[in-house]
Design a protein around this motif. Structure first.
Motif, PDB file in Angstrom:
ATOM      1  N   VAL A   1       0.851  -1.190   0.000  1.00  0.00           N
ATOM      2  CA  VAL A   1       0.000   0.000   0.000  1.00  0.00           C
ATOM      3  C   VAL A   1       0.886   1.240   0.000  1.00  0.00           C
ATOM      4  CG1 VAL A   1      -1.774   1.270   1.269  1.00  0.00           C
ATOM      5  CG2 VAL A   1      -1.813  -1.236   1.226  1.00  0.00           C
ATOM      6  N   PHE A   2       0.547   2.226  -0.803  1.00  0.00           N
ATOM      7  CA  PHE A   2       1.325   3.466  -0.878  1.00  0.00           C
ATOM      8  C   PHE A   2       0.394   4.625  -1.210  1.00  0.00           C
ATOM      9  CE2 PHE A   2       1.481   1.150  -4.873  1.00  0.00           C
ATOM     10  CZ  PHE A   2       1.035   2.088  -5.793  1.00  0.00           C
ATOM     11  N   SER A   3       0.851   5.839  -0.890  1.00  0.00           N
ATOM     12  CA  SER A   3       0.089   7.054  -1.203  1.00  0.00           C
ATOM     13  C   SER A   3       0.891   7.923  -2.157  1.00  0.00           C
ATOM     14  CB  SER A   3      -0.237   7.837   0.078  1.00  0.00           C
ATOM     15  OG  SER A   3       0.951   8.272   0.717  1.00  0.00           O
ATOM     16  N   ILE A   4       0.182   8.693  -2.966  1.00  0.00           N
ATOM     17  CA  ILE A   4       0.802   9.658  -3.890  1.00  0.00           C
ATOM     18  C   ILE A   4       0.056  10.976  -3.716  1.00  0.00           C
ATOM     19  CG2 ILE A   4       1.488  10.145  -6.260  1.00  0.00           C
ATOM     20  CD1 ILE A   4       1.136   7.186  -6.894  1.00  0.00           C
ATOM     21  N   ASP A   5       0.730  11.973  -3.192  1.00  0.00           N
ATOM     22  CA  ASP A   5       0.089  13.243  -2.862  1.00  0.00           C
ATOM     23  C   ASP A   5       1.033  14.393  -3.186  1.00  0.00           C
ATOM     24  OD1 ASP A   5      -2.559  12.709  -1.391  1.00  0.00           O
ATOM     25  OD2 ASP A   5      -1.187  11.294  -0.420  1.00  0.00           O
ATOM     26  N   PRO A   6       0.560  15.633  -3.073  1.00  0.00           N
ATOM     27  CA  PRO A   6       1.470  16.773  -3.218  1.00  0.00           C
ATOM     28  C   PRO A   6       2.576  16.718  -2.169  1.00  0.00           C
ATOM     29  CG  PRO A   6      -0.813  17.501  -3.311  1.00  0.00           C
ATOM     30  CD  PRO A   6      -0.836  16.061  -2.907  1.00  0.00           C
ATOM     31  N   ARG A   7       3.705  17.273  -2.493  1.00  0.00           N
ATOM     32  CA  ARG A   7       4.828  17.298  -1.571  1.00  0.00           C
ATOM     33  C   ARG A   7       4.433  17.998  -0.261  1.00  0.00           C
ATOM     34  NH1 ARG A   7      10.365  17.160  -3.104  1.00  0.00           N
ATOM     35  NH2 ARG A   7       9.693  17.622  -5.238  1.00  0.00           N
ATOM     36  N   GLY A   8       4.715  17.342   0.870  1.00  0.00           N
ATOM     37  CA  GLY A   8       4.430  17.923   2.177  1.00  0.00           C
ATOM     38  C   GLY A   8       3.015  17.738   2.665  1.00  0.00           C
ATOM     39  N   CYS A   9       2.199  16.973   1.935  1.00  0.00           N
ATOM     40  CA  CYS A   9       0.803  16.788   2.345  1.00  0.00           C
ATOM     41  C   CYS A   9       0.732  16.026   3.654  1.00  0.00           C
ATOM     42  CB  CYS A   9       0.049  16.036   1.253  1.00  0.00           C
ATOM     43  SG  CYS A   9      -1.687  15.765   1.626  1.00  0.00           S
TER      44      CYS A   9
ATOM     45  N   TYR B   1       4.839   3.356   1.579  1.00  0.00           N
ATOM     46  CA  TYR B   1       5.538   4.488   0.972  1.00  0.00           C
ATOM     47  C   TYR B   1       4.600   5.693   0.925  1.00  0.00           C
ATOM     48  CZ  TYR B   1       8.581   0.738  -0.688  1.00  0.00           C
ATOM     49  OH  TYR B   1       9.403  -0.350  -0.752  1.00  0.00           O
ATOM     50  N   GLN B   2       5.128   6.838   1.310  1.00  0.00           N
ATOM     51  CA  GLN B   2       4.403   8.098   1.204  1.00  0.00           C
ATOM     52  C   GLN B   2       5.102   8.928   0.135  1.00  0.00           C
ATOM     53  OE1 GLN B   2       3.630   9.804   5.039  1.00  0.00           O
ATOM     54  NE2 GLN B   2       2.707  11.682   4.202  1.00  0.00           N
ATOM     55  N   LEU B   3       4.651   8.759  -1.112  1.00  0.00           N
ATOM     56  CA  LEU B   3       5.311   9.365  -2.266  1.00  0.00           C
ATOM     57  C   LEU B   3       4.670  10.712  -2.590  1.00  0.00           C
ATOM     58  CD1 LEU B   3       5.339   6.194  -4.572  1.00  0.00           C
ATOM     59  CD2 LEU B   3       7.127   6.920  -2.971  1.00  0.00           C
ATOM     60  N   HIS B   4       5.469  11.607  -3.160  1.00  0.00           N
ATOM     61  CA  HIS B   4       4.894  12.818  -3.752  1.00  0.00           C
ATOM     62  C   HIS B   4       4.868  12.649  -5.266  1.00  0.00           C
ATOM     63  CE1 HIS B   4       8.938  14.292  -4.824  1.00  0.00           C
ATOM     64  NE2 HIS B   4       9.308  13.929  -3.608  1.00  0.00           N
ATOM     65  N   TYR B   5       4.101  13.482  -5.936  1.00  0.00           N
ATOM     66  CA  TYR B   5       3.836  13.301  -7.362  1.00  0.00           C
ATOM     67  C   TYR B   5       5.121  13.235  -8.191  1.00  0.00           C
ATOM     68  CZ  TYR B   5      -1.173  14.156  -6.738  1.00  0.00           C
ATOM     69  OH  TYR B   5      -2.485  14.060  -6.376  1.00  0.00           O
ATOM     70  N   GLU B   6       6.042  14.156  -7.944  1.00  0.00           N
ATOM     71  CA  GLU B   6       7.259  14.207  -8.758  1.00  0.00           C
ATOM     72  C   GLU B   6       8.095  12.950  -8.580  1.00  0.00           C
ATOM     73  OE1 GLU B   6       5.544  18.118  -8.191  1.00  0.00           O
ATOM     74  OE2 GLU B   6       6.148  16.590  -6.739  1.00  0.00           O
ATOM     75  N   LEU B   7       8.160  12.438  -7.357  1.00  0.00           N
ATOM     76  CA  LEU B   7       8.925  11.216  -7.108  1.00  0.00           C
ATOM     77  C   LEU B   7       8.275  10.014  -7.789  1.00  0.00           C
ATOM     78  CD1 LEU B   7      11.146   9.624  -5.691  1.00  0.00           C
ATOM     79  CD2 LEU B   7       9.744   9.587  -3.618  1.00  0.00           C
ATOM     80  N   ALA B   8       6.950   9.912  -7.688  1.00  0.00           N
ATOM     81  CA  ALA B   8       6.254   8.793  -8.322  1.00  0.00           C
ATOM     82  C   ALA B   8       6.432   8.819  -9.834  1.00  0.00           C
ATOM     83  CB  ALA B   8       4.772   8.832  -7.954  1.00  0.00           C
ATOM     84  N   GLN B   9       6.354  10.012 -10.433  1.00  0.00           N
ATOM     85  CA  GLN B   9       6.522  10.118 -11.887  1.00  0.00           C
ATOM     86  C   GLN B   9       7.937   9.746 -12.301  1.00  0.00           C
ATOM     87  OE1 GLN B   9       3.884  11.050 -14.155  1.00  0.00           O
ATOM     88  NE2 GLN B   9       5.410  10.003 -15.403  1.00  0.00           N
TER      89      GLN B   9
ATOM     90  N   GLY C   1      11.492   5.601 -14.930  1.00  0.00           N
ATOM     91  CA  GLY C   1      12.731   4.836 -14.836  1.00  0.00           C
ATOM     92  C   GLY C   1      13.932   5.646 -14.421  1.00  0.00           C
ATOM     93  N   GLU C   2      13.724   6.819 -13.837  1.00  0.00           N
ATOM     94  CA  GLU C   2      14.839   7.661 -13.420  1.00  0.00           C
ATOM     95  C   GLU C   2      15.433   7.156 -12.107  1.00  0.00           C
ATOM     96  OE1 GLU C   2      13.530  11.709 -13.269  1.00  0.00           O
ATOM     97  OE2 GLU C   2      12.376  11.547 -15.128  1.00  0.00           O
ATOM     98  N   GLN C   3      16.687   7.480 -11.888  1.00  0.00           N
ATOM     99  CA  GLN C   3      17.366   7.101 -10.653  1.00  0.00           C
ATOM    100  C   GLN C   3      17.093   8.161  -9.587  1.00  0.00           C
ATOM    101  OE1 GLN C   3      19.074   4.213 -10.122  1.00  0.00           O
ATOM    102  NE2 GLN C   3      18.394   3.598 -12.187  1.00  0.00           N
ATOM    103  N   VAL C   4      16.214   7.838  -8.673  1.00  0.00           N
ATOM    104  CA  VAL C   4      15.839   8.775  -7.614  1.00  0.00           C
ATOM    105  C   VAL C   4      15.880   8.058  -6.275  1.00  0.00           C
ATOM    106  CG1 VAL C   4      14.428  10.304  -9.039  1.00  0.00           C
ATOM    107  CG2 VAL C   4      13.405   8.255  -8.035  1.00  0.00           C
ATOM    108  N   GLU C   5      15.942   8.854  -5.221  1.00  0.00           N
ATOM    109  CA  GLU C   5      16.030   8.307  -3.874  1.00  0.00           C
ATOM    110  C   GLU C   5      14.647   8.263  -3.237  1.00  0.00           C
ATOM    111  OE1 GLU C   5      18.053   6.308  -1.215  1.00  0.00           O
ATOM    112  OE2 GLU C   5      19.191   7.381  -2.761  1.00  0.00           O
ATOM    113  N   VAL C   6      14.253   7.064  -2.779  1.00  0.00           N
ATOM    114  CA  VAL C   6      13.002   6.895  -2.059  1.00  0.00           C
ATOM    115  C   VAL C   6      13.305   6.943  -0.564  1.00  0.00           C
ATOM    116  CG1 VAL C   6      11.022   5.396  -1.631  1.00  0.00           C
ATOM    117  CG2 VAL C   6      12.040   5.494  -3.916  1.00  0.00           C
TER     118      VAL C   6
END
Length: 1050
Positions: free
Chosen positions: A468-476, A581-589, A594-599
Motif C-alpha cells: 500500500v502506498f500514497s501519492i500526494d502533493p509534496r508535504g501533504c 511508501y508516502q510518495l509525492h507526485y514528482e517522485l512517483a513520476q 525509470g529515473e534514478q531517484v532516492e526513495v
C-alpha cells in the motif's frame, strides 16, 4: 385532555379578514425538558442542566427583536415558549422561524422549546379588547410561573421583556419569578459577555430610530402575499431569485425563475430588471415576484465592459438583443445575511443626534445597496470594516436600515481583509470547543494510540498481504487515500485497491464533532491558511494514512482480468492497512519514467534489499499507470471532457500550514491517481444507489445550457474552428481538434471557456431526482459520488456511512442507526452544495487578494514585473477580455475610456490614447483615430501593463492596460515561477505574526492605550501594510523569482 376553542383572525386570498375558530386541546402533562423535573415528564432529547442559577424565559417581543443575542452559546438555560416562537414566525417569516428551530436541534445551544399553549395550567385565552402584544406577554409570564411551580421552586425563573408596564405589573407577583428588562438582565447576570452588550446597544439604537425620515414614498408598496400567490398560480407573475450584476449593480439585475435548469424553454427565463426603482427594495439573493413589461418595453443586457475606465452609458449599440424585462412587485423571502461594510470618512453631511449618528455605510459587496446604521461610534469607526445586519427597508426610505454586529479592523490590513472574505461568504470558523475535543482519541508520547484488538478481528487485515502506498502533493499531511495493485493467479488477474481513511470510526453520527463537521461541510483553503473540517488529531494524525503506521481504512478492491481489465468481482469493506511508501507526485513520476531517484523509506536498507523493494514499487507504479490509462480511455469513449482550469497544489510551511496554492506542472501520475479515485467513487455510487435507491447521496453534473457556450463557439469560429456542443462527446472531440500548431495557448483558452460554460456539479439524494438526472456530464458516468476524501469533505463521511450500511445489508445484518430519509438527506445535500460554493468563492477571492498585494505600490511605469504578455479571448463593445498566462490572470482591457478616447497603435506597436471611435466585429475590435485604424483580433498576443485599482470601501482589483499591440518579449516562453509566490505568501504570514508580536510587546511597555487601541484592539504601528510593501522590495527584486500568481475559477 381538555377541549377548547382558539379564535384566529386571518386574511383570505383577496385580503379580507376572516374569523376562524379551531379546536384546541389542552393537556396536563407537557414535557418541561428540565433535568430538575420531579414529575416524570417524558423529556426526549435535549434537556436543560440542573447546575444553573436560573432559567431564562424571553418575552415574545424579545425573541422577535433580539434573537441574535439569544443565539449566543454562552447564554444557558433558555426556555423559548410556543407563544414567542409563533410571534417570530408571523413577524419575521419562515426563514427566521427555521433559524430558531435549528437552535432547539443543536446540542451546542442550551435552550429548549416549551409548548405552553397546550399546557392546561399555563394556557390563557386572549381576553376581549386585549392587544396581541399584551396577551403574548401574559402567556409568557404564565409559562414562567408554571415552570417555577412545576420544578418545585428548585431554580429561579427570570423573564426578560422590553415592556416596562409588564416589568412593573409582574415583577412582584411571585417570589422566585423575576421580570426584568433585557439590559438589566445582561448587566446583572452576564456583565462580562461583551458581545451581548454590544449587540443590545446596536439593535436597540436601530429600533429607536426605525421610524421613517419622511412620509413620501420612494418605492411602490409590495403586493400582499395572497395576491402574489394567486398571480404566480395564474402565471401573471413570475417567481425567482434576484441576481445583481456586480459590474452594473445600480442598473442591472436578473431574476432566474425557479425551474431555470429545466429543459422546457418556458422555464429557463431570465428576466432583466433595470434600475433600482424596478428592483423595489429587493436585495441580491432574495426570492422575489416579478411582473413582466409588454414586449415593446423589453431591453437587452449591456455588452460593454463596465466597472472601470471604459465604462459607458448603456445604449442600443451597447445592448444585446431584447429579452424579457420586468419589475419586482413583491418579495417572498428575504435572504439577508451578515454584510461587511466600511464606514466612509465623514463629509459633514451625515445626520446625527445627541446620542447617535446615522451613517450610510458602504458594503464591501458592490451588489448590496448602502445601509443606514445608527451608532455612537461613527467617528471612531471611520475607515474600518464592520459587520452589519439589515433590519428593515420601508417604502419611504431610499436605503435599508441596519445595525452593527462586529468591528473587524481597519480597511486594508491583511487580517481584516481575510476575515472580510470569510464573512462575506458566510464562513464562520470558531475554534473547536473543549467538549468536541474531549470526544477525540488521545495520541501523545505519554499515551500513544494503538489499534484496538477488537477492530483487528472485525476488519480485513492488509498490512502484510498488500503493498500500500500514497501519492500526494509534496508535504501533504492530510492523506485521505492510498493505493495498491498486485498480480494474482500467475499473472492472469490483477487486484486494484483504493483505501480511504475510515473517518466514521472516529466521528460518531450525532456527536458534537459530527455536528460541527456538518456545519462546516468542507475544509476551507485560502492562499495563506486553511480551516479544517475536523480537529487536527484526526485530520493530520489518526485519520491520515501516513507511511509506516497502522491505520483504519475503508477499501474497495477490484479483481480484474489482466488482459482485458474487465471487472470480475468487487469487494467493499473495512480494513486495517499500513502504508509502505508516502510518495509525492514528482517522485512517483520519476519512478515510472525509470529515473534514478532516492526513495526516503529505502535509504537505510542494504543494497540488495533496497534494489528488490525498489523494483517491486516501480513495477506496482507502472502497473497502476497501465490500469489508469485503460480507465481513462473507457471514459473518453463515453464522452468524458478534459477541461482547462488553473491547476494548483498546496504549499506547506515548516509548521505544516498551507501557505500557498501554486501552479503545478501536469504529470501523468496526476491523472493516474485521479482515475483511480474516480473509479472508486463510481463503484461506491453504484453500490449505495442499488442498496438504497431512494436515500443515497450521489453527485450529478447537469448538461450546460446551450446559450452558455456562445462565447466559446464565437471565439473558436474567429480562429476557424467549429465547436459542436450538442453532447459531451461532441464537445470533447471538437476541443481535441481545435489545435493551433503555432500557438498552444489557443486550445488552452478554448478549454477554459468550456469550463466557464459548465454548470455546477451538485450533491443530491437519489429520491429527489429521476434516474435520468443522475448522469455526470463532465466525467461521462451514469452514477457518481464522493467517497475518497472524508477528512476534508462531509459528503464523503455520509457516503462512508451509507456504504457501511449497504455492506451490512448485503451480509444480512442490521444496517445500524436509522438512515436519513430522502427529505433529510436532500436538505443536507443542499447545505453542502451551498458551503462548497462558498469555499470556492473564498479561495478565489483570497488568491485575488494576494495578487493585488503583489502588484500594489509597485510602479507600473517602471517595474518590469508589471508588464506581461496577454492573449485576447473575447471581444466586447468597448474592449476585450484577455488572459495573462504568466500570472494566470483574466480581466478586461478597455479600448475606449470615459473621455471618449480610443487606443491607437503606432508603427512600433506602442499604444496611446487619442480621440476617435471604436467598432466591434465578430472576431475583432477596431479603433480609428488620427493615427489610423488598429485592429485587435481574437487570440492575438498583446502587451499589457498591470496595476492595482484601489478603493477604500471595496476589495482592490487589478487593472489591465494595453501598451503594445505586439507580444511581450515576442516568443519567450513563460515558465511557472511558483517559488517566488510561495516566498511572497510566507513573508506576508511571517510579517503578520511579527507585527502582532511587536504590537503586544509595545502594549505591555506602554500602559496608556489610545482610544483606538482600547475600543478595537487595533494597533497603529507597526503597520502590517507598510511592512508588506518593504518585503516586496527586498524579496522580489530578482526577476527569476517573480511569483506565478493564479486565479482560481469559483
Amino acid at each position: 385532555m381538555i377541549k377548547t376553542e382558539k379564535i384566529l383572525h386571518l386574511k383570505n386570498y383577496r385580503g379580507r379578514k376572516v374569523r376562524v375558530v379551531r379546536e384546541h386541546y389542552l393537556r396536563e402533562r407537557v414535557p418541561c425538558y428540565s433535568s430538575l423535573c420531579q414529575a416524570d415528564c417524558v423529556n426526549d432529547g435535549k434537556v436543560l442542566p440542573k447546575d444553573l442559577t436560573h432559567y431564562m424565559v424571553p418575552d415574545a417581543r424579545v425573541v422577535v427583536d433580539y434573537l441574535e443575542i439569544l443565539e449566543l452559546r454562552e447564554l444557558q438555560g433558555v426556555v423559548f415558549t410556543q407563544t414567542a416562537c409563533q410571534a417570530l414566525q408571523h413577524s419575521k417569516g419562515r426563514r427566521q422561524y427555521n433559524r430558531l428551530r435549528n437552535l432547539f436541534k443543536d446540542p451546542r445551544h442550551d435552550c429548549v422549546l416549551f409548548a405552553n399553549e397546550f399546557q392546561e395550567y399555563s394556557y390563557h385565552p386572549r381576553e376581549k379588547g386585549e392587544s396581541q402584544e399584551k396577551w403574548q406577554t401574559r402567556c409568557v409570564y404564565s409559562a414562567a410561573v408554571w415552570y417555577f411551580n412545576h420544578l418545585a421552586g428548585m431554580i429561579n425563573i427570570v423573564m426578560i421583556t422590553e415592556d416596562q408596564d409588564a416589568v412593573a405589573r409582574y415583577s412582584s407577583l411571585n417570589s422566585g419569578v423575576y421580570v426584568i428588562s433585557v439590559q438589566d438582565y445582561l448587566q446583572n447576570f452576564w456583565p462580562q459577555l461583551h458581545d451581548a452588550h454590544e449587540l443590545y446597544s446596536s439593535i436597540s439604537q436601530a429600533l429607536h430610530e426605525k421610524e421613517s425620515e419622511g412620509t413620501e414614498k420612494e418605492y411602490t408598496e409590495h403586493l400582499p402575499a395572497e395576491v402574489l400567490e394567486a398571480g404566480i398560480k395564474s402565471r401573471r407573475y413570475i417567481q425567482g431569485t434576484l441576481t445583481v450584476n456586480k459590474h452594473r449593480a445600480q442598473d442591472e439585475a436578473f431574476v432566474m425563475t425557479e425551474g431555470f435548469t429545466d429543459k422546457n424553454t418556458d422555464e429557463t427565463m431570465l428576466v432583466l430588471i433595470c434600475g433600482s426603482k424596478n428592483r423595489n427594495r429587493a436585495v441580491h439573493d432574495d426570492i422575489v415576484v416579478v411582473e413582466l413589461f409588454p414586449k415593446s418595453e423589453w431591453r437587452g443586457k449591456a455588452t460593454a465592459l463596465a466597472d472601470g475606465q471604459g465604462e459607458e452609458k448603456s445604449g442600443q449599440d451597447n445592448e444585446s438583443k431584447p429579452q424579457p424585462t420586468g419589475r419586482i412587485v413583491g418579495i417572498l423571502q428575504r435572504n439577508w445575511r451578515d454584510y461587511v461594510v466600511t464606514f466612509p470618512l465623514r463629509d459633514g453631511t451625515q445626520s446625527q443626534s445627541r446620542n447617535s449618528q446615522r451613517i450610510l455605510a458602504v458594503p464591501w459587496d458592490r451588489r448590496i445597496p448602502k445601509i443606514r446604521i445608527s451608532t455612537q461610534q461613527a467617528d471612531a469607526l471611520q475607515d474600518h470594516r464592520v459587520v452589519v445586519r439589515i433590519d428593515s427597508w420601508e417604502s419611504t426610505s431610499v436605503y435599508p436600515n441596519g445595525h452593527s454586529v462586529q468591528v473587524l479592523g481597519r480597511a486594508g490590513e491583511l487580517e481584516t481583509e481575510v476575515q472580510t472574505i470569510l464573512i462575506e461568504n458566510c464562513i464562520h470558523m470558531p475554534l473547536f470547543s473543549d467538549a468536541q475535543l474531549r470526544e477525540m482519541p488521545v495520541n501523545s508520547q505519554e499515551k500513544p494510540w494503538s489499534v484496538d484488538p477488537a477492530q483487528v478481528l472485525e476488519r480485513r487485515d492488509l498490512r502484510e498481504s498488500h503493498l500500500v502506498f500514497s501519492i500526494d502533493p509534496r508535504g501533504c499531511e492530510d492523506v485521505d487515500d492510498t493505493l495498491s495493485v498486485q498480480s494474482l493467479a500467475n499473472g492472469k488477474l490483477l487486484e486494484l485497491g483504493v483505501h480511504i481513511a475510515d473517518v466514521t470510526h472516529f466521528v460518531t453520527e450525532g456527536s458534537l464533532t459530527d455536528l460541527e463537521a456538518r456545519t462546516r461541510a468542507t475544509t476551507y483553503y485560502l492562499a495563506d491558511r486553511r480551516y479544517d473540517m475536523l480537529p487536527d488529531v484526526l485530520s493530520a494524525d489518526l485519520c491520515s494514512l501516513l507511511g509506516g503506521v497502522d491505520r483504519y481504512a475503508m477499501s474497495v478492491l477490484w479483481e480484474l482480468d489482466a488482459h482485458t481489465l474487465a471487472v470480475n468481482k468487487v469487494w467493499y469493506g473495512r480494513t486495517l492497512i499500513r502504508s509502505s511508501y508516502q510518495l509525492h507526485y514528482e517522485l512517483a513520476q520519476a519512478l515510472v519514467n525509470g529515473e534514478q531517484v532516492e526513495v526516503p523509506e529505502l535509504t537505510r536498507l542494504g543494497p540488495d534489499e533496497k534494489k528488490a523493494k525498489l523494483a517491486k514499487l516501480t513495477q506496482a507504479l507502472k502497473m497502476l499507470t497501465h490500469v489508469a490509462r485503460h480507465l481513462r480511455a473507457q471514459r473518453d469513449r463515453g464522452g468524458a471532457l478534459e477541461l482547462e482550469g488553473v491547476e494548483v497544489r498546496a504549499q506547506l510551511d515548516e509548521e505544516r500550514n498551507i501557505t500557498a496554492l501554486v501552479p503545478r506542472q501536469p504529470l501523468e501520475v496526476h491523472e493516474t491517481v485521479a482515475e483511480c479515485m474516480i473509479y472508486a467513487n463510481h463503484w461506491v455510487a453504484r453500490k449505495i444507489q442499488e442498496t438504497f435507491p431512494h436515500q443515497a447521496l450521489l453527485r450529478r453534473h447537469p448538461p450546460p445550457r446551450q446559450e452558455f457556450f456562445s462565447q466559446l463557439v464565437e471565439s473558436a469560429a474567429g480562429r476557424g474552428f467549429n465547436i459542436d456542443t450538442r453532447s459531451n462527446k461532441a464537445l470533447a472531440d471538437s476541443l481535441d481538434q481545435a489545435v493551433d500548431p503555432q500557438d498552444s495557448l489557443v486550445n488552452r483558452l478554448l478549454r477554459m471557456m468550456a469550463t466557464q460554460a459548465m454548470s455546477q456539479a451538485l450533491y443530491f439524494s437519489t429520491g429527489a431526482q429521476p434516474q435520468d438526472q443522475y448522469y455526470h456530464y463532465g466525467l461521462a458516468l451514469d452514477r457518481y459520488t464522493h467517497f475518497t476524501s472524508p477528512i476534508r469533505r462531509y459528503a464523503d463521511i455520509l457516503v462512508h456511512r451509507l456504504l457501511t450500511a449497504a455492506i451490512n445489508v448485503e451480509r444480512g445484518l442490521d444496517p445500524g442507526k436509522a438512515l436519513a430519509n430522502n427529505k433529510e438527506l436532500e436538505e443536507t445535500a443542499q447545505h453542502i452544495n451551498k458551503k462548497n460554493r462558498a469555499a470556492k468563492r473564498a479561495q478565489k477571492l483570497s488568491i485575488e487578494l494576494f495578487q493585488c498585494l503583489y502588484f500594489k505600490e509597485r510602479d507600473p511605469q517602471t517595474d518590469q514585473h508589471c508588464v506581461a504578455d496577454a492573449v485576447i479571448y473575447s471581444v466586447r463593445t468597448n474592449g476585450v477580455l484577455v488572459f495573462v498566462p504568466e500570472y494566470g490572470i483574466r480581466g478586461p482591457v478597455y479600448m475606449k475610456n470615459r473621455e471618449g478616447q480610443v487606443v491607437a497603435a503606432g508603427q512600433d506597436g506602442s499604444c496611446k490614447w487619442q480621440s476617435g471611435s471604436v467598432r466591434r466585429y465578430t472576431d475583432r475590435i477596431t479603433t480609428t483615430s488620427t493615427a489610423g485604424t488598429t485592429s485587435f483580433r481574437l487570440f492575438d498576443h498583446i502587451t499589457v501593463r498591470i496595476s492595482v485599482r484601489s478603493t477604500n470601501c471595496h476589495a482592490d482589483s487589478l487593472n489591465l492596460e494595453v501598451i503594445s499591440n505586439k507580444p511581450h518579449h515576442a516568443t519567450e516562453p513563460q515558465q511557472p515561477r511558483s517559488q517566488g509566490r510561495c516566498r511572497l505568501v510566507e513573508e506576508v504570514v511571517r510579517l503578520a505574526e511579527e507585527a502582532y508580536q511587536q504590537a503586544q510587546e509595545k502594549a505591555a511597555q506602554c500602559p496608556k492605550l489610545s482610544k483606538e487601541e482600547r475600543e478595537f484592539s487595533q494597533s497603529k504601528t507597526p503597520n502590517l501594510y507598510s511592512l508588506l510593501e518593504e518585503v516586496r522590495e527586498l524579496a522580489l527584486m530578482d526577476l527569476e523569482m517573480v511569483p506565478q500568481v493564479c486565479a482560481i475559477k469559483a
